[in-house]
Design a protein around this motif. Structure first.
Motif, PDB file in Angstrom:
ATOM      1  N   GLY A  92       0.792  -1.224   0.000  1.00 34.03           N
ATOM      2  CA  GLY A  92       0.000   0.000   0.000  1.00 34.03           C
ATOM      3  C   GLY A  92       0.827   1.278   0.000  1.00 34.03           C
ATOM      4  N   ILE A  93       2.038   1.213  -0.548  1.00 35.06           N
ATOM      5  CA  ILE A  93       2.917   2.392  -0.609  1.00 35.06           C
ATOM      6  C   ILE A  93       2.721   3.063  -1.968  1.00 35.06           C
ATOM      7  CG2 ILE A  93       5.304   3.224  -0.438  1.00 35.06           C
ATOM      8  CD1 ILE A  93       5.879   0.455   0.974  1.00 35.06           C
ATOM      9  N   ARG A  94       2.487   4.355  -1.980  1.00 29.66           N
ATOM     10  CA  ARG A  94       2.140   5.046  -3.221  1.00 29.66           C
ATOM     11  C   ARG A  94       3.290   5.866  -3.807  1.00 29.66           C
ATOM     12  NH1 ARG A  94      -1.473   4.402  -6.295  1.00 29.66           N
ATOM     13  NH2 ARG A  94      -2.018   6.595  -6.585  1.00 29.66           N
ATOM     14  N   ARG A  95       4.114   6.488  -2.955  1.00 24.32           N
ATOM     15  CA  ARG A  95       5.073   7.494  -3.441  1.00 24.32           C
ATOM     16  C   ARG A  95       6.449   6.899  -3.692  1.00 24.32           C
ATOM     17  NH1 ARG A  95       6.422  11.287  -6.424  1.00 24.32           N
ATOM     18  NH2 ARG A  95       7.022  13.350  -5.649  1.00 24.32           N
ATOM     19  N   ILE A  96       6.991   7.141  -4.896  1.00 23.31           N
ATOM     20  CA  ILE A  96       8.354   6.725  -5.217  1.00 23.31           C
ATOM     21  C   ILE A  96       9.048   7.828  -6.007  1.00 23.31           C
ATOM     22  CG2 ILE A  96       7.511   5.396  -7.218  1.00 23.31           C
ATOM     23  CD1 ILE A  96      10.051   3.596  -6.832  1.00 23.31           C
ATOM     24  N   ILE A  97      10.250   8.171  -5.584  1.00 21.66           N
ATOM     25  CA  ILE A  97      11.080   9.165  -6.254  1.00 21.66           C
ATOM     26  C   ILE A  97      12.360   8.459  -6.672  1.00 21.66           C
ATOM     27  CG2 ILE A  97      12.329  11.350  -6.003  1.00 21.66           C
ATOM     28  CD1 ILE A  97      10.155  11.626  -3.503  1.00 21.66           C
ATOM     29  N   THR A  98      12.682   8.519  -7.952  1.00 17.63           N
ATOM     30  CA  THR A  98      13.868   7.825  -8.437  1.00 17.63           C
ATOM     31  C   THR A  98      14.809   8.809  -9.128  1.00 17.63           C
ATOM     32  OG1 THR A  98      13.205   7.247 -10.698  1.00 17.63           O
ATOM     33  CG2 THR A  98      12.343   5.869  -8.930  1.00 17.63           C
ATOM     34  N   ILE A  99      16.080   8.431  -9.187  1.00 18.29           N
ATOM     35  CA  ILE A  99      17.075   9.203  -9.921  1.00 18.29           C
ATOM     36  C   ILE A  99      17.282   8.539 -11.269  1.00 18.29           C
ATOM     37  CG2 ILE A  99      19.408  10.169  -9.909  1.00 18.29           C
ATOM     38  CD1 ILE A  99      17.585  11.174  -7.621  1.00 18.29           C
ATOM     39  N   GLY A 100      17.036   9.290 -12.332  1.00 19.27           N
ATOM     40  CA  GLY A 100      17.210   8.772 -13.685  1.00 19.27           C
ATOM     41  C   GLY A 100      18.395   9.435 -14.367  1.00 19.27           C
ATOM     42  N   THR A 101      18.234   9.768 -15.619  1.00 22.97           N
ATOM     43  CA  THR A 101      19.272  10.440 -16.388  1.00 22.97           C
ATOM     44  C   THR A 101      18.596  11.338 -17.424  1.00 22.97           C
ATOM     45  OG1 THR A 101      21.100  10.134 -17.937  1.00 22.97           O
ATOM     46  CG2 THR A 101      19.403   8.445 -17.953  1.00 22.97           C
ATOM     47  N   ALA A 102      19.286  12.424 -17.806  1.00 31.46           N
ATOM     48  CA  ALA A 102      18.711  13.360 -18.768  1.00 31.46           C
ATOM     49  C   ALA A 102      18.415  12.702 -20.110  1.00 31.46           C
ATOM     50  CB  ALA A 102      19.652  14.545 -18.962  1.00 31.46           C
ATOM     51  N   GLY A 103      19.072  11.577 -20.391  1.00 28.88           N
ATOM     52  CA  GLY A 103      18.839  10.879 -21.650  1.00 28.88           C
ATOM     53  C   GLY A 103      17.417  10.414 -21.850  1.00 28.88           C
ATOM     54  N   ILE A 104      16.647  10.251 -20.762  1.00 25.75           N
ATOM     55  CA  ILE A 104      15.275   9.747 -20.900  1.00 25.75           C
ATOM     56  C   ILE A 104      14.238  10.862 -20.907  1.00 25.75           C
ATOM     57  CG2 ILE A 104      15.912   7.546 -19.869  1.00 25.75           C
ATOM     58  CD1 ILE A 104      14.236   8.437 -17.377  1.00 25.75           C
ATOM     59  N   LEU A 105      14.694  12.107 -20.930  1.00 32.46           N
ATOM     60  CA  LEU A 105      13.771  13.226 -21.105  1.00 32.46           C
ATOM     61  C   LEU A 105      13.373  13.338 -22.568  1.00 32.46           C
ATOM     62  CD1 LEU A 105      15.762  15.688 -18.843  1.00 32.46           C
ATOM     63  CD2 LEU A 105      13.498  14.746 -18.303  1.00 32.46           C
TER      64      LEU A 105
END
Length: 204
Positions: A92-105
């Motif tokens: 039941g956990i809703r919030r996730i913040i991840t570190i990606g890369t500018a390449g996927i913008l």
């Protein structure tokens, strides 16, 4: 708040961990060996993010998730994220913040594709971007409250606070962003709903 943190030994993860503990949050961190710090509000779980039981142990009782897992020329990220998503839903956990890369913008040069596909980036090696893109597509299909923070070139350095951010794109002319500012911005998303369900480009 009780937070689960993956990637606590990495450059960005260490900064997020420090901020969370300084603010009085309780943190459960899954690491491969050990962490060089101890704190009364820190629970360290030694294990493997690719194993369901270790992910379950880390997420139990938490309210939000940070992932600062890198790629390191391995498929750890894409092996782990389906487990994290499944376990979040089960708990039941809703919030996730991840570190990606500018390449996927989103690409400015070639509308409809990502930066690493559209010629915006000078990087010839695309493995990391492909791994992060797969995670983006996974999260995009969920109803979780996800945010992917996407830094460009990431040198070591403190948080200066004078960065620019843009939803789904890299700010125009952005060339770099320090580890400190990337971590600071990512950590602030814990209380900020503005970028839920999107990628965020960050640069000076």
């Amino acid at each position: 708040m009780k937070i689960a943190l993956f990637g606590a030994t990495g450059r960005v993860g260490q900064n997020i961990l420090e901020s969370a503990l300084n603010d009085g949050h309780q943190v459960k961190a899954l690491v491969r060996s050990k962490l060089p710090i101890s704190h009364p509000d820190l629970e360290v779980i030694v294990g493997d993010i690719r194993k369901a039981e270790d992910v379950e142990k880390t997420l139990q009782g938490t309210e939000a998730v940070f992932s600062a897992i890198g790629t390191d020329r391995t498929t750890t990220l894409t092996e782990a994220m389906p487990l994290v998503i499944k376990t979040m839903k089960a708990n039941g956990i809703r919030r996730i913040i991840t570190i990606g890369t500018a390449g996927i913008l989103n690409s400015r040069m070639t509308p409809g594709v990502l930066r690493f596909q559209g010629g915006d980036s000078n990087r010839k090696l695309t493995f990391a971007a492909e791994e992060h893109a797969a995670v983006f597509r996974l999260l995009e299909k969920t109803d979780l409250e996800w945010t992917i923070v996407c830094p460009t070139y990431l040198p070591d350095g403190k948080a200066y606070g004078d960065y620019r951010v843009e939803k789904d794109y890299l700010p125009e002319g952005g060339k770099e962003i320090t580890v400190g500012d990337t971590a600071e911005f990512a950590y602030k998303q814990l209380e900020n709903p503005e970028f839920i369900g999107s990628r965020v480009g960050i640069a000076y």
